[in-house]
Design a protein around this motif. Structure first.
Motif, PDB file in Angstrom:
ATOM      1  N   PHE A   1       0.845  -1.265   0.203  1.00 30.04           N
ATOM      2  CA  PHE A   1      -0.127   0.150   0.019  1.00 30.04           C
ATOM      3  C   PHE A   1       0.812   1.065   0.082  1.00 30.04           C
ATOM      4  O   PHE A   1       0.667   2.076  -0.640  1.00 30.04           O
ATOM      5  N   ASP A   2       1.939   1.397   0.856  1.00 30.48           N
ATOM      6  CA  ASP A   2       2.722   2.658   1.198  1.00 30.48           C
ATOM      7  C   ASP A   2       3.575   2.607  -0.370  1.00 30.48           C
ATOM      8  O   ASP A   2       3.577   3.929  -0.898  1.00 30.48           O
ATOM      9  N   ASN A   3       3.881   1.716  -0.879  1.00 26.78           N
ATOM     10  CA  ASN A   3       4.647   1.730  -2.439  1.00 26.78           C
ATOM     11  C   ASN A   3       3.599   2.157  -3.556  1.00 26.78           C
ATOM     12  O   ASN A   3       4.081   3.018  -4.332  1.00 26.78           O
ATOM     13  N   PHE A   4       2.314   1.691  -3.275  1.00 24.59           N
ATOM     14  CA  PHE A   4       1.170   2.186  -4.436  1.00 24.59           C
ATOM     15  C   PHE A   4       1.113   3.723  -4.106  1.00 24.59           C
ATOM     16  O   PHE A   4       0.825   4.409  -5.118  1.00 24.59           O
ATOM     17  N   LEU A   5       1.050   4.069  -2.970  1.00 23.88           N
ATOM     18  CA  LEU A   5       0.492   5.416  -2.608  1.00 23.88           C
ATOM     19  C   LEU A   5       1.682   6.566  -3.007  1.00 23.88           C
ATOM     20  O   LEU A   5       1.427   7.476  -3.329  1.00 23.88           O
ATOM     21  N   GLY A   6       2.934   5.909  -3.062  1.00 26.83           N
ATOM     22  CA  GLY A   6       4.208   6.867  -3.427  1.00 26.83           C
ATOM     23  C   GLY A   6       4.002   7.012  -4.814  1.00 26.83           C
ATOM     24  O   GLY A   6       4.921   7.894  -5.394  1.00 26.83           O
ATOM     25  N   LEU A   7       3.417   6.085  -5.575  1.00 24.84           N
ATOM     26  CA  LEU A   7       3.427   6.440  -6.931  1.00 24.84           C
ATOM     27  C   LEU A   7       2.378   7.098  -7.634  1.00 24.84           C
ATOM     28  O   LEU A   7       2.229   7.543  -8.701  1.00 24.84           O
ATOM     29  N   ILE A   8       1.393   7.483  -6.793  1.00 29.67           N
ATOM     30  CA  ILE A   8       0.178   8.076  -7.257  1.00 29.67           C
ATOM     31  C   ILE A   8       0.266   9.544  -6.406  1.00 29.67           C
ATOM     32  O   ILE A   8       0.549   9.592  -5.407  1.00 29.67           O
TER      33      ILE A   8
ATOM     34  N   ASN B   1     -11.070   3.232   5.866  1.00 33.46           N
ATOM     35  CA  ASN B   1     -11.488   1.847   5.906  1.00 33.46           C
ATOM     36  C   ASN B   1     -11.855   1.586   4.415  1.00 33.46           C
ATOM     37  O   ASN B   1     -11.636   0.817   3.847  1.00 33.46           O
ATOM     38  N   ASN B   2     -12.283   2.776   3.743  1.00 34.25           N
ATOM     39  CA  ASN B   2     -12.608   2.866   2.377  1.00 34.25           C
ATOM     40  C   ASN B   2     -11.464   2.711   1.615  1.00 34.25           C
ATOM     41  O   ASN B   2     -11.435   2.057   0.504  1.00 34.25           O
ATOM     42  N   ALA B   3     -10.349   3.453   1.975  1.00 34.10           N
ATOM     43  CA  ALA B   3      -9.140   3.646   1.166  1.00 34.10           C
ATOM     44  C   ALA B   3      -8.379   2.196   1.184  1.00 34.10           C
ATOM     45  O   ALA B   3      -8.016   1.530   0.246  1.00 34.10           O
ATOM     46  N   ASN B   4      -8.448   1.625   2.680  1.00 29.15           N
ATOM     47  CA  ASN B   4      -8.035   0.165   2.570  1.00 29.15           C
ATOM     48  C   ASN B   4      -8.763  -0.895   1.628  1.00 29.15           C
ATOM     49  O   ASN B   4      -8.182  -1.712   1.265  1.00 29.15           O
ATOM     50  N   GLU B   5      -9.961  -0.681   1.832  1.00 32.17           N
ATOM     51  CA  GLU B   5     -10.858  -1.585   1.009  1.00 32.17           C
ATOM     52  C   GLU B   5     -10.341  -1.433  -0.578  1.00 32.17           C
ATOM     53  O   GLU B   5     -10.354  -2.572  -1.260  1.00 32.17           O
ATOM     54  N   LEU B   6     -10.419  -0.286  -1.028  1.00 34.22           N
ATOM     55  CA  LEU B   6      -9.822  -0.205  -2.236  1.00 34.22           C
ATOM     56  C   LEU B   6      -8.606  -0.844  -2.821  1.00 34.22           C
ATOM     57  O   LEU B   6      -8.443  -1.340  -3.635  1.00 34.22           O
ATOM     58  N   MET B   7      -7.727  -0.560  -1.689  1.00 32.76           N
ATOM     59  CA  MET B   7      -6.291  -0.845  -2.000  1.00 32.76           C
ATOM     60  C   MET B   7      -6.073  -2.608  -1.904  1.00 32.76           C
ATOM     61  O   MET B   7      -5.542  -3.057  -2.739  1.00 32.76           O
TER      62      MET B   7
END
Length: 153
Positions: A9-16, A27-33
């Motif tokens: 998740f941290d790597n993904f968030l670093g790319l966008i 909770n919604n962000a975690n569910e999407l990820m």
């Protein structure tokens, strides 16, 4: 090898850079990820890298064994990077196919600027295609560099 979802998740968030995504409740962000993570691992060109793969949503861990192992740190870093790109791809797909990008907008307001929607859609499609190519290039490079047949020559 085992890793927490948080690493992916941290790597993904670093790319966008998406302020709407950042404003979602946790909770919604975690569910999407989690959904993006599952979809990223499910792609055949990613899944074929692993001898075994288990995603446990209850404790949010990924357990895997690579087909062609190098060392644990390299394998983990590679997996995180490839899957993070896959998560970006899954995040981008609905943005490219968004009704707002497909529908032609008209405005009576003379002050509003008109941006070419076809140009915008082409840029989004290009971004999606470039991200897919970047991910596949990582996979291809690993296959070429760590090819067990080439190492025996």
């Amino acid at each position: 090898m085992t890793s927490k979802y948080k690493v992916f998740f941290d790597n993904f968030l670093g790319l966008i850079e998406d302020y709407e995504f950042a404003s979602l409740d946790r909770n919604n962000a975690n569910e999407l990820m989690v959904e993006y993570l599952h979809k990223a691992f499910a792609k055949p060109y990613v899944r074929r890298l692993f001898q075994s793969l288990t995603l446990d949503d209850s404790i949010q861990t990924v357990t895997f064994t690579m087909l062609d192992e190098t060392d644990s740190d390299v394998d983990l870093n590679f997996t995180v990077e490839v899957v993070a790109y896959g998560m970006v791809i899954e995040w981008l797909r609905p943005l490219v196919r968004s009704k707002l990008n497909i529908r032609q907008n008209f405005s009576n307001n003379k002050e509003s600027k008109f941006y070419s929607q076809s140009s915008h859609l082409n840029e989004l499609q290009s971004l999606l295609n470039n991200t897919i190519n970047d991910q596949r290039s990582l996979i291809a490079d690993r296959g070429y560099i760590y090819n067990p047949y080439l190492n025996n020559i």
